[in-house]
Scaffold this active site. Structure first.
Site, PDB file in Angstrom:
ATOM      1  CG  HIS A 100     -67.825 -57.089 -76.329  1.00  0.00           C
ATOM      2  ND1 HIS A 100     -69.061 -56.579 -75.984  1.00  0.00           N
ATOM      3  CD2 HIS A 100     -67.834 -57.214 -77.681  1.00  0.00           C
ATOM      4  CE1 HIS A 100     -69.779 -56.392 -77.079  1.00  0.00           C
ATOM      5  NE2 HIS A 100     -69.071 -56.791 -78.120  1.00  0.00           N
ATOM      6  CG  HIS A 153     -66.430 -53.316 -77.231  1.00  0.00           C
ATOM      7  ND1 HIS A 153     -66.221 -51.959 -77.322  1.00  0.00           N
ATOM      8  CD2 HIS A 153     -67.135 -53.656 -78.328  1.00  0.00           C
ATOM      9  CE1 HIS A 153     -66.780 -51.504 -78.433  1.00  0.00           C
ATOM     10  NE2 HIS A 153     -67.345 -52.521 -79.055  1.00  0.00           N
ATOM     11  CD  GLU A 182     -69.395 -52.510 -86.619  1.00  0.00           C
ATOM     12  OE1 GLU A 182     -70.486 -52.026 -86.265  1.00  0.00           O
ATOM     13  OE2 GLU A 182     -69.040 -53.665 -86.311  1.00  0.00           O
ATOM     14  NE  ARG A 187     -67.402 -60.821 -81.458  1.00  0.00           N
ATOM     15  CZ  ARG A 187     -68.020 -59.667 -81.700  1.00  0.00           C
ATOM     16  NH1 ARG A 187     -68.542 -59.427 -82.897  1.00  0.00           N
ATOM     17  NH2 ARG A 187     -68.105 -58.744 -80.764  1.00  0.00           N
ATOM     18  NE  ARG A 209     -65.199 -55.112 -81.649  1.00  0.00           N
ATOM     19  CZ  ARG A 209     -66.431 -55.572 -81.516  1.00  0.00           C
ATOM     20  NH1 ARG A 209     -66.643 -56.682 -80.845  1.00  0.00           N
ATOM     21  NH2 ARG A 209     -67.460 -54.937 -82.049  1.00  0.00           N
TER      22      ARG A 209
END
Length: 544
Positions: A358, A251, A124, A393, A297
């Site tokens: 998110h 997100h 990811e 994060r 992100r």
């Protein structure tokens, strides 16, 4: 009048997601535990987590690489010792989940039971290696289901559904007649039973906040309704410090559809080759970052936000249709089936997407055992600020943090609990001066106003003027809500609104204090990143 009941337990855990349930199972062998679930037992951010949990299981990977990737994603605001601590304990804690029955996908599920399983690892955003264990595209559901099964089967765990924690009861709040030099300690909590509309007093040797984040403070969020910052607000009111609340992760890819509500599209789609496209079909991420769609992100969310504003478009698009249909339906069966209900076949069509709030990267300050500033009070999971996430994060580190801190908090509590007595009988909840509200519309109006101006003024791109505008509106709302709370009986919407407006105030104060752009906090007034930076720490004992 509400009838007050009193309960007693060794450990009260407020929250029933991955963090709370993992902690309960780690403690219940020797101690009696009560777990509060604000909604249904499975409702929470864990259940909806699609991607997976990060840990080094591949021989070509290393703990050092996991640490470095986390620091890069966190814009080097992560606590180096904490990142090392979590990465080193990741495999052991994930193995604990496996031993407890979590069915992570294996490369060859037909292997004989005696052989060592090889897990399918995906990649990811922000990760340099494949290190994400997953259960198809519904990892959180698999974890929550497995943990719940084990909790429900355990005789020392009592799980109370539809119970809201109202506030923590501390030694200082009792106003003892004799002074002593003992530190302030948490003694219990007032808890509202939503089914019976009664207030319970629960006293415990230790209390653990595992209430999740505060993304419901924003108009658009991928989170379930229970993510209303309850634990952060309760800890603040009890005297605990908070940190880094300006770092709200948006997100990048949530479904944009009139009939869909908060449906998140896992980062694993991009990990397996999905592209982000403009309405005309062209890609834009290669222009913005060397990792393109696999950039952190914050980079991806800002890129999407920029393209939408530049083009005046309602959304961008996520496209994996260039992959074989069999590959897509095997790896993403839940998403494939869900989107078919909206008339979107992801094997043939691109998916309309927008960013949405998110994850709350900041929270209640804790050490590596999950201890807060208040004696006897712990905080684990998204409610806490551990130092792992820094300014952003990294994908699939959140479920990992839940499990690692559940283990470390359990060890800490077990070492101390024999030396702690049960608290004395506590004062009952007093509602003798309040009445039933006949103006519920006030709550609804304030609720919508708060979430809308937080989205407009404290969103993906910020300015000092916008933040100050939000600060002024929050001050007015807070005064109005506090007056309302003192006059009327509690309700779920009132409790959540009270907590959300408190957390909103803390988010804005943290954001105003940061005079740079770093990670998830991007301000047009301070677009540069400073050479070095520190966490934004707020103390309830300092007036601002």
């Amino acid at each position: 009048m509400m009838h007050n009941q009193e309960h007693q337990c060794d450990v009260l855990i407020i929250g029933s997601g991955a963090a709370g349930l993992s902690l309960a199972l780690n403690l219940a062998k020797e101690h009696n535990v009560i777990v509060l679930s604000k909604g249904p037992q499975s409702e929470g951010a864990t259940y909806y987590a699609q991607g997976g949990i990060a840990a080094v299981f591949d021989e070509s990977d290393s703990v050092a690489s996991h640490v470095e990737d986390t620091q890069i994603a966190g814009a080097y605001l992560c606590d180096a010792n904490v990142v090392q601590f979590i990465a080193e304990n990741a495999r052991e804690c994930v193995q604990w989940l496996i031993d407890g029955g979590v069915p992570f996908d294996q490369i060859d599920s037909t292997q004989p039971p005696s052989s060592t399983p090889r897990y399918h690892l995906t990649r990811e955003g922000g990760h340099s290696h494949r290190r994400i264990l997953h259960a198809a595209d519904a990892t959180g559901k698999a974890m929550q289901t497995s943990l719940l099964d084990n909790v429900q089967a355990h005789p020392n765990i009592q799980l109370l559904e539809r119970h809201n924690a109202l506030d923590l009861i501390t030694q200082d709040k009792l106003k003892p007649t004799t002074t002593n030099n003992k530190p302030n300690r948490v003694l219990g909590a007032y808890v509202w039973n939503r089914n019976q509309e009664t207030v319970k007093t629960i006293r415990a040797k230790f209390i653990v906040l595992a209430t999740g984040g505060a993304s419901k403070v924003y108009q658009y969020t991928s989170n379930p309704d229970v993510s209303s910052g309850d634990g952060i607000a309760m800890a603040w009111r009890a005297g605990c410090r908070v940190a880094n609340l300006e770092f709200n992760q948006f997100h990048p890819t949530c479904l944009f559809h009139p009939d869909a509500r908060n449906y998140l599209l896992t980062e694993a789609l991009r990990g397996e080759g999905a592209y982000l496209r403009r309405p005309d079909g062209t890609r834009f991420m290669p222009e913005r970052h060397e990792l393109a769609e696999l950039a952190p992100r914050d980079v991806v969310a800002r890129a999407i936000d920029y393209e939408m504003k530049r083009l005046g478009a309602d959304c961008m698009y996520l496209d994996i249709s260039h992959k074989p249909a069999e590959f897509i339906t095997k790896h993403f069966p839940t998403i494939y089936d869900k989107l078919l209900t909206f008339g979107i076949d992801i094997t043939q069509q691109s998916i309309p997407i927008v960013p949405a709030a998110h994850y709350t990267c900041g929270g209640v300050m804790v050490d590596t055992e999950g201890k807060t500033d208040l004696e006897g009070l712990y905080a684990i999971g998204e409610v806490s600020y551990t130092g792992l996430h820094g300014a952003n994060r990294m994908a699939s580190n959140s479920l990992l943090e839940c499990v690692v801190y559940a283990c470390s908090a359990a060890k800490s509590i077990q070492e101390k609990i024999s030396a702690v007595d049960y608290p004395p009988a506590l004062p009952q909840w007093d509602e003798s001066q309040v009445t039933c509200s006949d103006e519920e519309v006030v709550i609804q109006h304030n609720w919508h106003e708060l979430r809308l101006f937080m989205w407009d003024y404290v969103g993906i791109v910020r300015t000092t003027k916008r933040l100050e505008r939000a600060q002024r509106r929050i001050a007015l709302l807070k005064q109005e809500i506090d007056e309302y709370y003192s006059q009327f009986r509690v309700s779920n919407n009132l409790l959540e609104l009270r907590n959300l407006v408190q957390v909103a105030e803390l988010i804005v104060q943290c954001a105003i204090s940061r005079k740079e752009s770093r990670g998830l906090h991007y301000t047009l007034d301070y677009p540069e990143t400073l050479e070095s930076s520190e966490p934004s720490i707020l103390s309830p004992h300092i007036t601002f």
